[in-house]
Design a protein around this motif. Structure first.
Motif, PDB file in Angstrom:
ATOM      1  N   ASN A  70      36.460  -2.751  33.113  1.00 39.60           N
ATOM      2  CA  ASN A  70      37.794  -2.949  33.103  1.00 39.60           C
ATOM      3  C   ASN A  70      38.466  -3.994  32.379  1.00 39.60           C
ATOM      4  N   GLU A  71      37.818  -5.235  32.931  1.00 42.96           N
ATOM      5  CA  GLU A  71      38.445  -6.522  32.115  1.00 42.96           C
ATOM      6  C   GLU A  71      38.117  -6.369  30.682  1.00 42.96           C
ATOM      7  N   ILE A  72      36.970  -5.991  30.276  1.00 44.16           N
ATOM      8  CA  ILE A  72      36.639  -6.069  28.930  1.00 44.16           C
ATOM      9  C   ILE A  72      37.721  -5.105  28.214  1.00 44.16           C
ATOM     10  N   ALA A  73      37.885  -3.854  28.801  1.00 42.04           N
ATOM     11  CA  ALA A  73      38.814  -2.928  28.216  1.00 42.04           C
ATOM     12  C   ALA A  73      40.180  -3.519  28.102  1.00 42.04           C
ATOM     13  N   SER A  74      40.774  -4.034  29.024  1.00 41.67           N
ATOM     14  CA  SER A  74      42.049  -4.743  29.286  1.00 41.67           C
ATOM     15  C   SER A  74      42.196  -5.837  28.009  1.00 41.67           C
ATOM     16  N   PHE A  75      41.153  -6.549  27.799  1.00 37.85           N
ATOM     17  CA  PHE A  75      41.102  -7.601  26.731  1.00 37.85           C
ATOM     18  C   PHE A  75      41.415  -6.906  25.440  1.00 37.85           C
ATOM     19  N   LEU A  76      40.155  -5.934  25.184  1.00 38.84           N
ATOM     20  CA  LEU A  76      40.354  -5.274  23.876  1.00 38.84           C
ATOM     21  C   LEU A  76      41.855  -4.590  23.608  1.00 38.84           C
ATOM     22  N   THR A  77      42.311  -4.091  24.660  1.00 35.92           N
ATOM     23  CA  THR A  77      43.461  -3.415  24.509  1.00 35.92           C
ATOM     24  C   THR A  77      44.530  -4.491  24.180  1.00 35.92           C
ATOM     25  N   SER A  78      44.766  -5.469  24.858  1.00 34.49           N
ATOM     26  CA  SER A  78      45.496  -6.830  24.614  1.00 34.49           C
ATOM     27  C   SER A  78      45.233  -7.371  23.212  1.00 34.49           C
ATOM     28  N   LEU A  79      44.142  -7.475  22.751  1.00 37.48           N
ATOM     29  CA  LEU A  79      43.720  -7.782  21.515  1.00 37.48           C
ATOM     30  C   LEU A  79      44.199  -7.121  20.289  1.00 37.48           C
ATOM     31  N   SER A  80      44.096  -5.675  20.641  1.00 32.47           N
ATOM     32  CA  SER A  80      44.944  -4.747  19.787  1.00 32.47           C
ATOM     33  C   SER A  80      46.189  -4.673  19.603  1.00 32.47           C
ATOM     34  N   GLU A  81      46.956  -4.846  20.688  1.00 32.49           N
ATOM     35  CA  GLU A  81      48.262  -5.226  20.563  1.00 32.49           C
ATOM     36  C   GLU A  81      48.775  -6.511  20.037  1.00 32.49           C
ATOM     37  N   TYR A  82      47.823  -7.452  20.197  1.00 30.99           N
ATOM     38  CA  TYR A  82      48.328  -8.705  19.360  1.00 30.99           C
ATOM     39  C   TYR A  82      48.166  -8.344  17.889  1.00 30.99           C
ATOM     40  N   MET A 102      38.074 -14.961  27.435  1.00 30.41           N
ATOM     41  CA  MET A 102      38.206 -13.409  27.054  1.00 30.41           C
ATOM     42  C   MET A 102      37.997 -12.565  28.385  1.00 30.41           C
ATOM     43  N   THR A 103      37.305 -13.036  29.587  1.00 33.01           N
ATOM     44  CA  THR A 103      37.460 -12.355  30.859  1.00 33.01           C
ATOM     45  C   THR A 103      37.122 -13.439  31.736  1.00 33.01           C
ATOM     46  N   SER A 104      37.278 -13.292  33.185  1.00 34.93           N
ATOM     47  CA  SER A 104      37.043 -14.193  34.161  1.00 34.93           C
ATOM     48  C   SER A 104      35.643 -14.384  34.079  1.00 34.93           C
ATOM     49  N   GLU A 105      34.708 -13.629  33.543  1.00 37.64           N
ATOM     50  CA  GLU A 105      33.098 -13.780  33.971  1.00 37.64           C
ATOM     51  C   GLU A 105      32.508 -14.771  32.741  1.00 37.64           C
ATOM     52  N   THR A 106      33.292 -15.308  31.720  1.00 42.35           N
ATOM     53  CA  THR A 106      32.862 -15.963  30.850  1.00 42.35           C
ATOM     54  C   THR A 106      33.429 -17.227  30.349  1.00 42.35           C
ATOM     55  N   LYS A 107      33.141 -18.041  29.567  1.00 43.72           N
ATOM     56  CA  LYS A 107      33.700 -19.414  29.218  1.00 43.72           C
ATOM     57  C   LYS A 107      34.029 -18.927  27.646  1.00 43.72           C
ATOM     58  N   MET A 108      33.367 -18.044  27.248  1.00 45.53           N
ATOM     59  CA  MET A 108      33.717 -17.752  25.657  1.00 45.53           C
ATOM     60  C   MET A 108      35.413 -17.488  25.406  1.00 45.53           C
ATOM     61  N   ASN A 109      35.867 -18.107  24.512  1.00 36.62           N
ATOM     62  CA  ASN A 109      37.214 -18.235  24.279  1.00 36.62           C
ATOM     63  C   ASN A 109      37.349 -17.999  22.729  1.00 36.62           C
ATOM     64  N   SER A 110      36.340 -17.660  21.980  1.00 40.63           N
ATOM     65  CA  SER A 110      36.669 -17.383  20.497  1.00 40.63           C
ATOM     66  C   SER A 110      36.037 -15.960  20.171  1.00 40.63           C
ATOM     67  N   LEU A 111      36.329 -15.274  19.125  1.00 42.16           N
ATOM     68  CA  LEU A 111      35.452 -14.046  18.588  1.00 42.16           C
ATOM     69  C   LEU A 111      35.330 -14.485  17.080  1.00 42.16           C
ATOM     70  N   TRP A 170      25.132 -10.137  23.308  1.00 43.10           N
ATOM     71  CA  TRP A 170      26.001  -9.226  24.145  1.00 43.10           C
ATOM     72  C   TRP A 170      26.088  -9.756  25.491  1.00 43.10           C
ATOM     73  N   ASP A 171      25.332 -10.931  25.741  1.00 43.93           N
ATOM     74  CA  ASP A 171      25.708 -11.352  27.076  1.00 43.93           C
ATOM     75  C   ASP A 171      26.756 -12.533  26.849  1.00 43.93           C
ATOM     76  N   LEU A 172      27.653 -12.548  27.669  1.00 46.87           N
ATOM     77  CA  LEU A 172      28.913 -13.227  27.877  1.00 46.87           C
ATOM     78  C   LEU A 172      28.682 -14.764  28.459  1.00 46.87           C
ATOM     79  N   LYS A 173      27.434 -14.706  29.141  1.00 43.15           N
ATOM     80  CA  LYS A 173      27.135 -15.888  29.735  1.00 43.15           C
ATOM     81  C   LYS A 173      25.855 -16.493  29.041  1.00 43.15           C
ATOM     82  N   ARG A 174      25.500 -16.368  27.886  1.00 44.66           N
ATOM     83  CA  ARG A 174      24.446 -16.956  27.215  1.00 44.66           C
ATOM     84  C   ARG A 174      24.800 -18.381  26.771  1.00 44.66           C
TER      85      ARG A 174
END
Length: 179
Positions: A70-82, A102-111, A170-174
């Motif tokens: 749900n967090e990933i889907a919410s992020f992708l929806t917000s990104l699409s809106e942007y 991008m989600t609460s489960e990762t420190k990744m902040n870039s795409l 695909w691992d957001l914590k790699r």
């Protein structure tokens, strides 16, 4: 719908969808469980192709299935809106740094955006009667990786991934990669 048929032909059968209720546009996120690998989930937007932002596209992302869908889907929806709000398209090799993780489960902040290399080449685009829709793959990256991609170029990043047979994007914590 031709987009769904195209996605299911080249990715696999849609397992289910997440429809974020607090959204501006008619976009849903489709989920494909255990694709392209076991315990990995593929996400694709549906509906972005209705909005022209220099061209038409739908986003694809591959992520370990242990992360909150749900967090990933919410992020992708917000990104699409942007992208729609800013009439911003993306190309292969583009890097986008966010002001947040991008989600609460990762420190990744870039795409990082590239071709959907997990799937066959025919997924990359779909020619319809009135438009062509492309399907870029999002690879979440850390800020230091984004800086290296911008400095050394996207070719160096993709060459590094291939030469080192990197298989955990695909691992957001790699751990971050340095090349």
């Amino acid at each position: 719908m031709k987009i769904v048929e195209h996605l299911e032909k080249h990715i696999g059968k849609i397992s289910n969808a997440v429809n974020i209720t607090d959204k501006k546009y008619e976009i849903t996120v489709s989920l494909y469980d255990n694709i392209p690998f076991e315990k990995v989930r593929t996400y694709s937007t549906l509906g972005m192709n209705q909005y022209f932002v220099g061209y038409y596209f739908e986003l694809i992302m591959v992520c370990d299935d242990k992360f909150n869908k749900n967090e990933i889907a919410s992020f992708l929806t917000s990104l699409s809106e942007y992208f729609i709000d800013n009439k911003k398209g993306i190309r292969r090799g583009d890097v986008m740094t966010l002001g947040f993780s991008m989600t609460s489960e990762t420190k990744m902040n870039s795409l990082y955006f590239t071709l959907p290399f997990y799937f066959d080449d025919d997924l990359q685009q779909l020619k319809l009667e009135d438009k062509t829709v492309i399907f870029p793959l999002i690879i979440p990256v850390y800020n230091e990786e984004a800086l290296l991609i911008n400095k050394k170029g996207w070719n160096s990043f993709e060459t590094f991934l291939e030469d080192n047979e990197i298989d955990n994007l695909w691992d957001l914590k790699r751990e971050p990669y340095i090349w």
